[in-house]
Motif scaffolding. Structure first.
Motif, PDB file in Angstrom:
ATOM      1  N   GLY A 720       4.341 -13.287  -8.557  1.00  0.00           N
ATOM      2  CA  GLY A 720       3.915 -12.162  -8.868  1.00  0.00           C
ATOM      3  C   GLY A 720       3.533 -11.701  -7.237  1.00  0.00           C
ATOM      4  N   PHE A 721       2.166 -12.946  -7.399  1.00  0.00           N
ATOM      5  CA  PHE A 721       1.905 -12.772  -5.684  1.00  0.00           C
ATOM      6  C   PHE A 721       3.162 -12.728  -4.253  1.00  0.00           C
ATOM      7  CE2 PHE A 721      -2.686 -13.626  -7.330  1.00  0.00           C
ATOM      8  CZ  PHE A 721      -3.454 -12.448  -6.591  1.00  0.00           C
ATOM      9  N   SER A 722       4.059 -13.544  -4.775  1.00  0.00           N
ATOM     10  CA  SER A 722       4.675 -13.038  -3.626  1.00  0.00           C
ATOM     11  C   SER A 722       5.837 -11.857  -3.527  1.00  0.00           C
ATOM     12  CB  SER A 722       6.330 -14.448  -3.923  1.00  0.00           C
ATOM     13  OG  SER A 722       7.266 -14.486  -3.300  1.00  0.00           O
ATOM     14  N   LEU A 723       5.397 -10.765  -4.743  1.00  0.00           N
ATOM     15  CA  LEU A 723       6.696  -9.882  -4.738  1.00  0.00           C
ATOM     16  C   LEU A 723       6.018  -9.171  -4.353  1.00  0.00           C
ATOM     17  CD1 LEU A 723       8.541  -9.893  -8.801  1.00  0.00           C
ATOM     18  CD2 LEU A 723       9.475 -10.843  -5.961  1.00  0.00           C
ATOM     19  N   LEU A 724       4.634  -8.792  -4.245  1.00  0.00           N
ATOM     20  CA  LEU A 724       3.456  -7.704  -4.666  1.00  0.00           C
ATOM     21  C   LEU A 724       3.193  -7.859  -2.401  1.00  0.00           C
ATOM     22  CD1 LEU A 724       1.171  -6.135  -4.869  1.00  0.00           C
ATOM     23  CD2 LEU A 724      -0.441  -7.603  -5.552  1.00  0.00           C
ATOM     24  N   PHE A 725       3.309  -9.325  -1.868  1.00  0.00           N
ATOM     25  CA  PHE A 725       3.164  -9.088  -1.032  1.00  0.00           C
ATOM     26  C   PHE A 725       4.222  -9.030   0.124  1.00  0.00           C
ATOM     27  CE2 PHE A 725      -0.415 -12.032  -1.726  1.00  0.00           C
ATOM     28  CZ  PHE A 725      -1.268 -11.402  -2.162  1.00  0.00           C
ATOM     29  N   ASN A 726       5.375  -9.032  -0.512  1.00  0.00           N
ATOM     30  CA  ASN A 726       6.571  -8.623   0.397  1.00  0.00           C
ATOM     31  C   ASN A 726       6.897  -6.966   0.047  1.00  0.00           C
ATOM     32  OD1 ASN A 726       7.636 -10.974   2.265  1.00  0.00           O
ATOM     33  ND2 ASN A 726       6.792 -11.783  -0.340  1.00  0.00           N
ATOM     34  N   LEU A 727       6.076  -6.833  -0.649  1.00  0.00           N
ATOM     35  CA  LEU A 727       6.100  -5.470  -1.905  1.00  0.00           C
ATOM     36  C   LEU A 727       5.509  -4.218  -0.714  1.00  0.00           C
ATOM     37  CD1 LEU A 727       7.216  -2.944  -2.880  1.00  0.00           C
ATOM     38  CD2 LEU A 727       5.567  -3.302  -4.544  1.00  0.00           C
ATOM     39  N   LEU A 728       4.702  -4.304  -0.206  1.00  0.00           N
ATOM     40  CA  LEU A 728       3.261  -4.694   0.302  1.00  0.00           C
ATOM     41  C   LEU A 728       3.864  -4.437   2.158  1.00  0.00           C
ATOM     42  CD1 LEU A 728      -0.285  -5.404  -1.189  1.00  0.00           C
ATOM     43  CD2 LEU A 728       0.454  -3.174  -1.689  1.00  0.00           C
ATOM     44  N   PHE A 729       4.617  -5.532   2.236  1.00  0.00           N
ATOM     45  CA  PHE A 729       4.674  -5.310   3.665  1.00  0.00           C
ATOM     46  C   PHE A 729       5.922  -4.763   4.102  1.00  0.00           C
ATOM     47  CE2 PHE A 729       7.598  -8.429   6.382  1.00  0.00           C
ATOM     48  CZ  PHE A 729       6.708  -8.113   7.601  1.00  0.00           C
ATOM     49  N   ILE A 730       6.973  -4.043   3.051  1.00  0.00           N
ATOM     50  CA  ILE A 730       7.860  -3.506   3.225  1.00  0.00           C
ATOM     51  C   ILE A 730       7.470  -1.941   3.475  1.00  0.00           C
ATOM     52  CG2 ILE A 730       9.871  -2.403   2.259  1.00  0.00           C
ATOM     53  CD1 ILE A 730      10.184  -5.254   0.633  1.00  0.00           C
ATOM     54  N   VAL A 731       6.472  -1.779   2.451  1.00  0.00           N
ATOM     55  CA  VAL A 731       5.790  -0.618   2.231  1.00  0.00           C
ATOM     56  C   VAL A 731       5.024  -0.108   3.479  1.00  0.00           C
ATOM     57  CG1 VAL A 731       3.679   1.127   1.187  1.00  0.00           C
ATOM     58  CG2 VAL A 731       5.344  -0.315   0.280  1.00  0.00           C
ATOM     59  N   ALA A 732       4.121  -1.271   4.121  1.00  0.00           N
ATOM     60  CA  ALA A 732       3.766  -0.912   5.439  1.00  0.00           C
ATOM     61  C   ALA A 732       4.306  -0.870   7.192  1.00  0.00           C
ATOM     62  CB  ALA A 732       2.763  -2.340   6.120  1.00  0.00           C
ATOM     63  N   LEU A 733       5.521  -1.782   7.032  1.00  0.00           N
ATOM     64  CA  LEU A 733       6.316  -1.282   8.055  1.00  0.00           C
ATOM     65  C   LEU A 733       7.208   0.003   8.266  1.00  0.00           C
ATOM     66  CD1 LEU A 733       8.333  -4.976   7.869  1.00  0.00           C
ATOM     67  CD2 LEU A 733       7.225  -4.073   9.421  1.00  0.00           C
ATOM     68  N   THR A 734       6.926   0.137   6.529  1.00  0.00           N
ATOM     69  CA  THR A 734       7.916   1.843   6.585  1.00  0.00           C
ATOM     70  C   THR A 734       7.617   3.237   6.818  1.00  0.00           C
ATOM     71  OG1 THR A 734       9.273   1.342   3.757  1.00  0.00           O
ATOM     72  CG2 THR A 734       8.758   3.436   4.477  1.00  0.00           C
ATOM     73  N   TYR A 735       5.748   3.019   6.884  1.00  0.00           N
ATOM     74  CA  TYR A 735       4.891   4.270   6.940  1.00  0.00           C
ATOM     75  C   TYR A 735       3.951   4.091   8.128  1.00  0.00           C
ATOM     76  CZ  TYR A 735       6.584   5.425   2.079  1.00  0.00           C
ATOM     77  OH  TYR A 735       7.501   6.156   1.049  1.00  0.00           O
ATOM     78  N   LEU A 736       3.899   3.081   8.553  1.00  0.00           N
ATOM     79  CA  LEU A 736       2.303   2.146   9.385  1.00  0.00           C
ATOM     80  C   LEU A 736       3.531   2.168  10.842  1.00  0.00           C
ATOM     81  CD1 LEU A 736       0.451  -0.305   8.663  1.00  0.00           C
ATOM     82  CD2 LEU A 736      -0.176   2.248   7.936  1.00  0.00           C
ATOM     83  N   ASN A 737       2.942   2.834  12.147  1.00  0.00           N
ATOM     84  CA  ASN A 737       3.422   3.129  13.249  1.00  0.00           C
ATOM     85  C   ASN A 737       2.570   1.838  14.423  1.00  0.00           C
ATOM     86  OD1 ASN A 737       5.331   5.487  12.467  1.00  0.00           O
ATOM     87  ND2 ASN A 737       3.375   6.951  12.518  1.00  0.00           N
ATOM     88  N   PRO A 738       3.729   1.743  14.976  1.00  0.00           N
ATOM     89  CA  PRO A 738       2.936   0.326  15.520  1.00  0.00           C
ATOM     90  C   PRO A 738       1.575   1.204  16.957  1.00  0.00           C
ATOM     91  CG  PRO A 738       5.128   1.590  17.254  1.00  0.00           C
ATOM     92  CD  PRO A 738       4.408   2.103  15.806  1.00  0.00           C
TER      93      PRO A 738
END
Length: 785
Positions: A720-738
């Protein structure tokens, strides 16, 4: 004898014509066979020149989807042998084919009306990127959000009420001194304006506003910054770009073209037909379009050389600039906005590239603006229209032939031996314009930028543009294929395959890192098991149990920190990711999922090496079911270490207000799982007292779970942690800017006077000055990071 010789000669000549006729008949039959195929198959078959039997050259039917390297090379050589001479002829052959059957090519007209862009910036030395300034800016920003502290930023006007039209089939040159707003204008027209800037006015493509289509896919902005993966070759970089951007409507165009030609009984040029079919197939790993772009940019000589970066030798800076240009040219965009594409290039190379762009614009009806800082006179003469920016205003926009006429009407003349482009960038400057004053009967006076703008509005070119803008664009004239409304160029599955293939390639190019990691964990495992080798630690004893517990904890720590090396690789790739994400190459999940999927086998391999070498040599539970159970536990090393520290402590020693840190740490579940796997084995079931075993005493002493079912709960928690962290990684890459986006710097008058006394500090700060119209106005600077 004489008659026999004549008869033989006659027969041989007749034979030649008969063979020629037979070859033509065979070619016609092969082409007729292709024409009889269904549309899907017909668009994937073509005719290419091949060496036939007896050394003769003829046409053979080929599968366009599976052209080998030699076939592609032969096709490119046949249509573009000498690129300087053949490119225009080749483009004319392409356009002639579509015009012959009455197919209209999509065109895009870009209009911008009353466009103003402004942002906020700090004053003077406060704008410099020092540690103190960054800290103060962050604190003030947070306090400003909750209205506790007023902002010290000043409003900076980058573009000020500019209007104009960019027409297809016209090469437009964007000129202006540094800091005049050229990059901001190009980004605005391409739909890539920074989110921190405030935009007013209207930008339309063929009368349609940005919310009606996807501007990032309809147009292409070519940045002045070169961001590429240094591990990939030039060809691989362009192939990946072309694969992600797709082919647009080329396939639909080809299908309609083939249908009309079949109805009219027209046989197309075999080479042009094969080229168009090869460049209309989406999802190909290598494309003929890449070969064409490499050829016109002069990059075919270094196509198989790595791009390179700060740590890896590669191509030159000028070649990197051409890679940046080619990365967008391989796509299907019909509107191109190129920002400083000549950086690092000599004047001859710049001339050749602009010449090819001119041929593309005029023949294929492309819309294009190119920003150049100091173009050579021969390069300047290739353009049809000029846009001159100064202090955020458009001083002139219109045909190149009328620009000198406009400035002469104001009172400034370009000297005979002066380059027109240099004249245009200096004539609006207060320091330089006096030398161009041509009205000898009148004393010179400074003409400010607002005065130039006012004069242009009354000039016949300015009035013509104003009249055109007053008439709304007729949306009914918009070609159905002109504006792109799909977010990405290929399907989600094709995007995943493309990103997966690139990630696998990058892993192979960085194989040293993974070999080093594997070697490192192998050496550490050898060191670990030699500590316990041939020792006699009997199970079932509290003292020995503590040693086994320490060995398990050491194993977990080693496997976890062995994965930290990959974190740097991912971070180094983020600038390229953000660029390609914003250009709509692929979504964030297509970047993140291949990383996750490809790291799973590596994690299992590293865990397997450690367990295989240490498990039985240290003396862990020898049960057949216990050994493989340990392989599943290698928590992600990228999780923040403060959370892990909570899991290193005994839960009985953790304060109640901090116990949440233990439960949200993946390491605590990994640690629980491996100690449960060990200490609930039957060899630790020796009674410690009448109610509890030695194994459970060891677990309780560390605050661990003592029931067998908790092992599977911990396994599920880790997944579950693996799925959660990768999901959060995807969300961060989607909405955050450099970090490090474009910013504006204002220098107040006090600092400006100080800098006049200390001219050397100007060079150190590398700031770009803009002369303002009024004496009390500030000097504005733009610095693009």
């Amino acid at each position: 004898w004489a008659s026999a010789s004549i008869r033989e000669a006659w027969n041989s000549q007749t034979d030649v014509f008969q063979k020629s006729g037979r070859e033509e008949d065979e070619e016609e039959l092969k082409w007729a066979a292709i024409e009889r195929l269904p549309t899907y198959d017909r668009l994937r078959k073509g005719m290419l020149k091949h060496v036939l039997e007896e050394g003769k050259v003829g046409y053979e039917q080929v599968d366009i989807d599976n052209l080998d390297v030699q076939d592609k090379k032969n096709l490119m050589e046949s249509v573009l042998r000498v690129v300087e001479e053949d490119n225009e002829r080749f483009l004319l052959r392409l356009r002639e084919r579509t015009d012959r059957v009455g197919i209209d090519v999509p065109k895009i007209e870009v209009r911008f009306e009353h466009l103003s862009i402004e942002g906020d910036a700090y004053l003077g030395t406060r704008a410099l990127p020092t540690l103190l300034n960054s800290t103060l800016n962050t604190i003030e920003g947070v306090l400003g959000l909750i209205k506790l502290f007023p902002s010290k930023k000043r409003v900076v006007n980058i573009l000020r009420d500019v209007s104009g039209i960019v027409k297809p089939s016209r090469m437009t040159l964007l000129l202006g001194p540094p800091g005049s707003g050229k990059t901001t204008l190009l980004q605005a027209l391409a739909g890539k304006t920074d989110t921190d800037l405030r935009v007013s006015g209207k930008i339309t493509y063929c009368g349609h506003e940005f919310h009606e289509f996807i501007p990032q896919r309809t147009s292409a902005y070519i940045s002045q910054h070169d961001l590429h993966h240094g591990e990939m070759t030039v060809r691989e970089t362009l192939d990946f770009s072309g694969r992600c951007l797709g082919v647009g409507t080329r396939y639909e165009l080809l299908a309609e073209l083939s249908r009309r030609e079949k109805q009219a009984g027209i046989k197309p040029d075999p080479e042009i037909d094969a080229f168009m079919k090869a460049t209309a197939m989406a999802g190909q790993k290598t494309s003929l379009g890449t070969d064409y772009v490499l050829k016109i940019l002069g990059m075919d000589i270094c196509s198989d050389i790595m791009v390179g970066d700060d740590m890896r030798r590669g191509i030159s800076g000028g070649q990197k600039k051409r890679v940046t240009t080619g990365e967008m040219l391989v796509g299907p965009a019909k509107a191109l906005f190129m920002d400083e594409i000549s950086t690092g290039l000599d004047s001859s190379t710049t001339f050749q590239i602009v010449k090819f762009m001119r041929q593309m614009v005029h023949i294929m009806d492309v819309t294009m603006i190119i920003s150049l800082l100091q173009p050579a006179p021969e390069t300047y003469d290739l353009f049809d229209d000029i846009i001159l920016l100064s202090e955020g205003k458009i001083v002139y926009q219109g045909p190149r032939e009328n620009v000198l006429e406009f400035f002469e009407s104001v009172g400034f003349k370009c000297p005979e031996r002066k380059g027109v482009a240099d004249f245009l960038q200096e004539v609006t400057s207060k320091k330089d314009q006096q030398q161009y004053w041509c009205r000898k009967d009148e004393p010179y006076r400074h003409i400010s930028v607002p005065e130039f703008v006012e004069h242009f509005n009354s000039f016949h070119i300015g009035q013509k543009i104003d009249d055109e803008l007053r008439v709304p664009y007729d949306n009914s004239k918009t070609h159905p294929a002109a504006l792109v409304k799909e977010r990405y160029g290929i399907s989600n599955w094709e995007l995943f395959k493309a990103c997966f293939a690139r990630e696998w390639l990058l892993m192979k190019r960085n194989s040293f890192v993974y070999i080093f990691k594997t070697t490192q964990i192998t050496i550490m495992s050898v060191i670990a098991f030699t500590v316990f080798f041939r020792t006699k630690m009997k199970a079932g004893q509290i003292d020995n149990g503590v040693k086994f517990y320490g060995a398990l904890f050491f194993s977990l720590i080693n496997v976890m920190f062995n994965g930290m090396a990959e974190l740097a690789l991912t971070i180094f790739r983020l600038p390229v990711f953000f660029k390609q994400r914003d250009f709509m190459f692929y979504p964030a999940w297509a970047f993140a999922l291949p990383i996750w999927v490809l790291r799973i086998p590596l994690s299992l391999l590293e865990s397997g090496i450690w367990i295989i070498l240490t498990y039985y040599t240290i003396g862990f539970a020898p049960g057949a079911s216990r050994f493989p159970s340990v392989l599943w536990h290698s928590p992600d090393g990228t999780v923040s270490l403060p959370l892990h520290r909570c899991s290193w402590k005994n839960t009985n020693d953790i304060k109640s207000w901090m116990i949440w840190g233990y439960y949200i740490s993946p390491m605590s579940y990994g640690q629980n799982a491996i100690v449960i796997n060990e200490f609930l084995d039957k060899r630790w079931s020796i009674p410690f007292n009448q109610s509890i075993s030695v194994g459970k005493v060891l677990l309780q002493s560390r605050g661990m779970y003592t029931e067998e079912f908790w092992y599977w709960i911990c396994v599920a928690a880790l997944l579950g942690f693996s799925l959660l962290f990768n999901l959060l990684f995807i969300v961060a890459l989607t909405y955050l800017n450099p970090l490090g986006d474009s910013k504006s710097v204002i220098l107040d008058e006090g600092d400006e006077n100080k800098n006049k006394k200390q001219s050397s500090s100007d060079g150190q700060h590398n700031l770009k000055s803009i002369e303002m119209s009024s004496p009390s106005a500030a000097s504005i600077f733009e610095e693009y990071s």
